[in-house]
Scaffold this active site. Structure first.
Site, mmCIF file in Angstrom:
data_model
loop_
_atom_site.group_PDB
_atom_site.id
_atom_site.type_symbol
_atom_site.label_atom_id
_atom_site.label_comp_id
_atom_site.label_asym_id
_atom_site.label_seq_id
_atom_site.Cartn_x
_atom_site.Cartn_y
_atom_site.Cartn_z
ATOM 1 N N GLU A 1 4.739 7.524 2.452
ATOM 2 C CA GLU A 1 5.643 6.407 2.638
ATOM 3 C C GLU A 1 5.085 4.947 1.885
ATOM 4 O OE1 GLU A 1 5.723 3.784 6.144
ATOM 5 O OE2 GLU A 1 3.588 4.162 6.570
ATOM 6 N N LYS B 1 12.200 11.829 10.692
ATOM 7 C CA LYS B 1 11.516 10.461 10.986
ATOM 8 C C LYS B 1 12.543 9.300 11.091
ATOM 9 C CE LYS B 1 7.763 10.506 7.551
ATOM 10 N NZ LYS B 1 7.195 9.863 6.440
ATOM 11 N N ARG C 1 1.010 -1.237 0.130
ATOM 12 C CA ARG C 1 -0.011 -0.060 0.078
ATOM 13 C C ARG C 1 0.850 0.971 0.144
ATOM 14 N NH1 ARG C 1 -2.807 0.552 5.155
ATOM 15 N NH2 ARG C 1 -1.171 2.312 5.282
ATOM 16 N N SER D 1 -2.671 -2.946 5.913
ATOM 17 C CA SER D 1 -3.685 -3.065 6.677
ATOM 18 C C SER D 1 -4.979 -2.368 6.448
ATOM 19 C CB SER D 1 -3.698 -3.326 8.236
ATOM 20 O OG SER D 1 -3.284 -1.657 8.609
ATOM 21 N N ASN E 1 4.179 0.960 1.969
ATOM 22 C CA ASN E 1 4.176 -0.465 3.028
ATOM 23 C C ASN E 1 4.333 -1.583 2.128
ATOM 24 O OD1 ASN E 1 3.164 1.228 5.349
ATOM 25 N ND2 ASN E 1 1.858 2.107 3.886
ATOM 26 N N ARG F 1 -7.295 7.534 5.421
ATOM 27 C CA ARG F 1 -7.285 7.943 6.707
ATOM 28 C C ARG F 1 -7.675 9.307 6.989
ATOM 29 N NH1 ARG F 1 -2.301 4.472 8.001
ATOM 30 N NH2 ARG F 1 -1.455 5.490 6.098
ATOM 31 N N LYS G 1 12.377 3.880 5.392
ATOM 32 C CA LYS G 1 12.575 5.461 4.786
ATOM 33 C C LYS G 1 13.788 5.922 4.372
ATOM 34 C CE LYS G 1 8.551 5.929 7.558
ATOM 35 N NZ LYS G 1 8.275 4.558 7.969
ATOM 36 N N GLU H 1 8.539 1.395 11.922
ATOM 37 C CA GLU H 1 7.127 1.208 11.179
ATOM 38 C C GLU H 1 6.002 1.181 12.276
ATOM 39 O OE1 GLU H 1 6.451 0.982 7.850
ATOM 40 O OE2 GLU H 1 8.528 1.695 7.507
ATOM 41 N N GLY H 2 4.831 1.650 11.689
ATOM 42 C CA GLY H 2 3.613 1.457 12.569
ATOM 43 C C GLY H 2 3.139 2.820 13.244
HETATM 44 P P1 ADP Z 1 4.778 4.777 9.679
HETATM 45 O O1 ADP Z 1 5.611 3.760 9.207
HETATM 46 O O2 ADP Z 1 4.986 4.982 11.403
HETATM 47 O O3 ADP Z 1 3.403 4.603 9.454
HETATM 48 P P2 ADP Z 1 4.901 7.432 8.359
HETATM 49 O O4 ADP Z 1 5.908 7.728 7.276
HETATM 50 O O5 ADP Z 1 3.557 6.753 7.547
HETATM 51 O O6 ADP Z 1 5.451 6.252 9.314
HETATM 52 O O7 ADP Z 1 4.398 8.533 9.283
HETATM 53 C C1 ADP Z 1 3.210 8.426 10.238
HETATM 54 C C2 ADP Z 1 2.293 9.556 9.861
HETATM 55 O O8 ADP Z 1 2.957 10.839 10.321
HETATM 56 C C3 ADP Z 1 1.647 9.538 8.615
HETATM 57 O O9 ADP Z 1 0.354 8.638 8.681
HETATM 58 C C4 ADP Z 1 1.324 11.276 8.562
HETATM 59 O O10 ADP Z 1 0.163 11.367 9.111
HETATM 60 C C5 ADP Z 1 2.356 11.689 9.441
HETATM 61 N N1 ADP Z 1 3.532 12.303 8.577
HETATM 62 C C6 ADP Z 1 4.530 11.371 7.881
HETATM 63 N N2 ADP Z 1 5.371 12.158 7.185
HETATM 64 C C7 ADP Z 1 4.962 13.230 6.946
HETATM 65 C C8 ADP Z 1 5.188 14.416 6.299
HETATM 66 N N3 ADP Z 1 6.350 14.638 5.341
HETATM 67 N N4 ADP Z 1 4.491 15.670 6.489
HETATM 68 C C9 ADP Z 1 3.199 15.789 7.136
HETATM 69 N N5 ADP Z 1 3.047 14.424 7.815
HETATM 70 C C10 ADP Z 1 3.541 13.438 7.653
HETATM 71 MG MG MG Z 2 2.426 5.004 7.553
#
Ligand code: ADP
Ligand code: MG
Length: 490
Positions: A153, A379, A133, A160, A155, A463, A320, A383-384
């Protein structure tokens, strides 16, 4: 003609807010629908049992989302699946780009160690399956004020929420009808959403390829899982396709350590039968490997003939760090043959920077982030949905991170998603009418050997979370499941 139709689409979106009595009636209806269709989760304080479940956090209505941006994400999915399928086989690239990450990130270090062993022994199973996804935001560019698709990102493991999203689409069609939105508008504004048959199809293909009717589909699960029902829908769909329920087992990594063995032909055996597929719904977080036993179990799986989704190469490619390195000049282009495809993918990249180097560009961007914390996020590789560093905390970390830890983080442009309004429905809480932002995920798979895998895209998830919440993740309690109401700009 197009102009007129577009206007109809916008004018026919439900007018908000709804009258109180209507809201109450529809929310009650939604809770019934959720329970009648398995759009539910376990209770936060009773995650071990499905005896009493609650409505999954949801939006009452679909949220507006620009049609062209949605279509761009759907179009990109096959390309992303192919890209990651291809990168996963490039051992040297993966080891090289994580060389600074592994200095302090034990989890990635363990993954890389297994990857090296797999390389040394050669792939016992050349066929791989990526169930993926890709997540995006509809980002408003500050300079042009235009909306565009930017990836958050990818997945490659345990993607899920597809079952919830699929069911919520049915509800959203239902509520639009109840609010007297014309059928033709609903048809155009609500795209078909069937990720679960596609995921089941991918698993079925892999199981059939293994070609032993008694072989297992091993679902690797967490010890405790609030989102059990979402996962179960995939299994039920798989049974419909013809995998007997007596061939599907769920095991934690600890149980896998105790129960799995490799036979002389490297088949992964459990209860005297080989495993055809290992479907990881866990294994992406350090918590899932509390001791060396779980790592040993993972290694056994990776050195076996079972088809893994994902295999270790694909999981290492999921970081990442990989995402950031791909955004560097010319890197993505090494993996994607057609320049036009590479360009289309690159358009969806947000700004990302490594921190480990002390060159002028890095120093400048770090200074920029310290001066404008609102424009960046920091970041780690986790994950998660648990770790995103923003604002003052990010500034402090950028100042204080020890040299050897810097490689484990990436700095990313903070995306500014479109702000919409919707009702957020959480079990046993008052319904809130919130200004909110959304993250779009598109599901797809790549199945096959290194060259020319089969690719397929189907289904999506939105979401949505209050505008003021930084983190994402439904299971983590930040966001709710939603679906898009597509509209065109007029
Ligand atoms: P994870 O692997 O923990 O899901 P993500 O990269 O999806 O990591 O980051 C978690 C959440 O943080 C995302 O669902 C989003 O809401 C927020 N987020 C991540 N990167 C950004 C960004 N560049 N700008 C704004 N919000 C972000
Ligand atoms: Mg995510």
């Amino acid at each position: 003609m197009a102009q007129k139709d577009n206007r109809i689409l916008l004018l026919n979106a439900p007018r908000l807010p709804l009258e109180d009595a209507k809201l109450e009636e529809l929310t009650g209806d939604l809770h019934d629908f959720a329970h009648a269709h398995g759009l539910v989760m376990r209770l936060a304080n009773d995650k071990l049992s499905s005896e009493v479940c609650q409505t999954t956090p949801l939006t009452l209505l679909p949220s507006p989302f620009p049609k062209n941006v949605f279509e761009q994400a759907v179009k990109l999915q096959d390309l992303y699946a192919l890209l990651y399928h291809t990168i996963a086989y490039d051992f040297d690239f993966l080891v090289d780009i994580h060389k600074n990450v592994v200095k302090t990130d034990e989890f990635i270090r363990n993954m890389i160690e297994i990857l090296k062993k797999v390389k040394a022994q050669g792939l016992k199973q050349p066929i791989t399956l990526a169930i993926q996804r890709s997540d995006y935001m509809c980002h408003k560019d500050q300079a042009s004020a235009e909306y565009g698709l930017k990836q958050i990102e990818i997945n490659n493991i345990a993607s899920s929420m597809g079952a919830h999203a699929q069911r919520l689409t049915e509800w959203h069609i239902r509520i639009l009808k109840a609010l007297e939105v014309p059928d033709d508008v609903i048809k155009r504004a609500i795209p078909e959403n069937k990720p679960i048959p596609m995921i089941a199809e991918a698993l079925f293909k892999a199981w059939s390829h293994f070609n032993i009717p008694s072989a297992w589909v091993l679902v690797v699960v967490e010890n405790v899982n609030q989102n059990q029902i979402d996962q179960r829908h995939v299994e039920y769909e798989l049974e419909k396709l013809g995998v007997p329920m007596t061939c599907i087992i769920r095991r934690t990594l600890t149980q896998c350590y105790e129960q799995l063995s490799l036979n002389e032909t490297s088949d992964l055996m459990i209860d005297g039968r080989p495993v055809a597929i290992v479907y990881f719904r866990a294994g992406y977080s350090p918590d899932h490997y509390p001791t060396n036993k779980e790592w040993e179990a993972r290694e056994r799986m990776e050195l076996s003939t079972a088809i893994k989704t994902p295999w270790i190469g694909l999981q290492v490619a999921n970081t990442k760090k990989t995402q950031q390195v791909l955004s560097e000049d010319g890197v993505l282009e090494r993996f994607i043959g057609k320049p036009r495809d590479a360009r289309d993918i690159r358009i969806s990249f947000a700004g990302m920077w490594a921190l480990e180097n002390q060159d002028d560009v890095t120093l400048k961007v770090v200074q920029g982030a310290q001066k404008h914390p609102d424009a960046f996020v920091l970041k780690p590789q986790t994950e998660g949905g648990a770790a995103l560093h923003t604002g003052d905390e990010m500034v402090q970390m950028l100042r204080e991170l020890p040299e050897e830890e810097r490689g484990a983080y990436i700095l990313m442009e903070k995306l500014r998603p479109m702000i919409i309004e919707n009702y957020l429905v959480l079990a046993k809480k008052p319904v809130t009418f919130a200004k909110a932002v959304s993250e779009l995920g598109v599901y797809g798979y790549a199945f096959g050997a290194k060259d020319a895998p089969e690719l397929k895209t189907a289904g999506h998830l939105l979401r949505t979370k209050p505008e003021t919440t930084a983190m994402g993740g439904v299971a983590a309690g930040h966001a709710v499941v939603d679906t898009p109401f597509l509209y065109e700009f007029i």
